[in-house]
Scaffold this motif. Structure first.
Motif, PDB file in Angstrom:
ATOM      1  N   MET A 225       0.851  -1.195   0.000  1.00 26.77           N
ATOM      2  CA  MET A 225       0.000   0.000   0.000  1.00 26.77           C
ATOM      3  C   MET A 225       0.887   1.247   0.000  1.00 26.77           C
ATOM      4  N   SER A 277      -5.171   7.727   2.390  1.00 26.56           N
ATOM      5  CA  SER A 277      -4.982   6.649   1.426  1.00 26.56           C
ATOM      6  C   SER A 277      -5.706   6.972   0.123  1.00 26.56           C
ATOM      7  N   ASP A 281      -5.491   1.350  -2.750  1.00 25.90           N
ATOM      8  CA  ASP A 281      -4.880   0.823  -1.534  1.00 25.90           C
ATOM      9  C   ASP A 281      -5.931   0.272  -0.571  1.00 25.90           C
TER      10      ASP A 281
END
Length: 410
Positions: A225, A277, A281
């Motif tokens: 990620m 984020s 991800d």
């Protein structure tokens, strides 16, 4: 003594790894995602549902990612970043409230696997400055069964006036701990952002590492990620603006002129809502959570799921996550954003959505995510693929009333 042992272990581990730091390996989730887009008809349904929810929330923009392994995907930015602003791009970053809580529990379970802490450790075994939490365990903080009240409602006016301030999690947690308990620890589930903040404080104390470093080690790096972090300040670049509509003197929501609160420091959410984020991800994360893909993922984490008051029996909470039918994930709000991320433990279907106005209840974005999942679960299979037979205990149409009930704008 627990703290001394943890410190010695951390020191020894650091020395041992200093001369030998192997490259991290990204975990294979075992999801064979079909290339290409979902059918035009499915995309049209997904977009219509999202735009309806955007209107209900007063959100000028949204980002959606729907990933059906057997059929394809739809990743899109809808609307504008701000009223009369630029178009939303699908790869923009945003705050991920709710999902941050599951990640904090990931760190806990990772440390349990290492033998650093136990789930039944009490808070005061590691942080002695919280004597009123002496009967609360780390597992209860993760499960949402601590009985500790929330802090965000008390601090909201201060956050809106000074959004860029970097907050100390201990200070924030003190506001929630100063309130009377909602219930006795372990007796039922109850929303508590304070509980996750407190868990984050303990985890940082145990390891001597920052929350961001712990997320990187236990969550982000193992899953590849690369866009995700828990920064002190909002990153610059392609960030989806976040808003919160105010209210008029008559008590009506000011939908046309929401307050831009993008700059709010992620530390205001901390271990409860501080991760930044993007949809790709978060889709990866939701799939890993649902599949139990990490070495520290155990079946016991979700084994004692609690039903939620006034909710269907198929909607439960445990282990820092929610289960809705075969979906596993999280959802939540922080000033500026409503975010949800769920994945199907049986089919690998993943849905992530963010709306950039937090005035409405987080139940709105949760319901939208479930609507999108219902539509995508029926998507026709791509050539050479087979659609799964399992389904969800709701339809997009059956949830439409909840969107209307939680709407703050029209």
């Amino acid at each position: 003594m627990r703290r001394v042992i943890a410190a010695i272990a951390a020191f020894g581990l650091a020395i041992g790894l200093a001369g030998c730091a192997p490259e991290s390996t990204v975990i294979d989730l075992g999801v064979d995602q079909a290339d290409g887009a979902l059918s035009d008809d499915v995309q049209a349904q997904l977009q219509s549902l999202t735009e309806t929810a955007m209107t209900a929330a007063g959100a000028p923009g949204a980002i959606v990612g729907v990933y059906a392994p057997w059929a394809g995907q739809w990743v899109a930015g809808l609307g504008v970043t701000e009223p009369e602003g630029a178009a939303v791009a699908a790869d923009m970053t945003f705050k991920a409230p709710g999902v941050s809580r599951a990640m904090t529990c990931d760190v806990l379970y990772g440390l349990v696997e290492r033998g650093t802490v136990d789930l039944d450790d009490t808070v005061v075994e590691w942080v002695e400055t919280y004597p009123n939490a002496k009967d609360i365990t780390l597992e209860q903080l993760c499960d949402g069964t601590s009985g500790i009240d929330t802090y965000l409602d008390v601090l909201l006016p201060r956050l809106l006036k000074n959004p860029e301030r970097v907050w100390n999690a201990r200070e924030l947690a003190a506001y929630g701990l100063a309130k009377d308990r909602i219930f006795n620890p372990g007796t039922r589930y109850g929303e508590s952002d304070t509980g996750y903040l407190l868990l984050g404080v303990v985890l940082e104390r145990v390891t001597g590492s920052s929350l961001n470093a712990l997320y990187q080690e236990f969550v982000f790096e193992p899953l590849g990620m690369s866009t995700s972090s828990a920064p002190l300040n909002m990153p610059t670049g392609d960030v989806l603006n976040g808003f919160r509509s105010g209210r008029s003197k008559e008590g009506k929501t000011s939908c046309a002129e929401p307050l831009d609160i993008t700059a709010l420091s992620p530390t205001a959410g901390g271990a409860a809502a501080g991760v930044v984020s993007d949809v790709d991800d978060l889709a990866t994360y939701a799939r890993a959570l649902a599949a139990g893909a990490r070495s520290y993922d155990t079946k016991s984490r979700f084994a004692d799921a609690r039903t939620l008051r006034s909710q269907p029996s198929w909607f439960t909470a445990d282990g820092g996550a929610f289960q809705a039918g075969s979906l596993v994930g999280q959802y939540g709000s922080i000033p500026g954003y409503l975010t949800a991320a769920f994945a199907d433990r049986e089919t690998g279907l993943a849905v992530v959505v963010v709306l950039n106005n937090s005035r409405a209840s987080a139940a709105l974005v949760r319901t939208l995510a479930w609507q999108l999942a219902a539509v995508a679960s029926k998507a026709p299979a791509a050539e050479g693929r087979t659609a799964p037979e399992s389904g969800l205990p709701w339809t997009a149409e059956s949830l439409a009333g909840t969107i209307s009930e939680t709407a703050v704008c029209s």
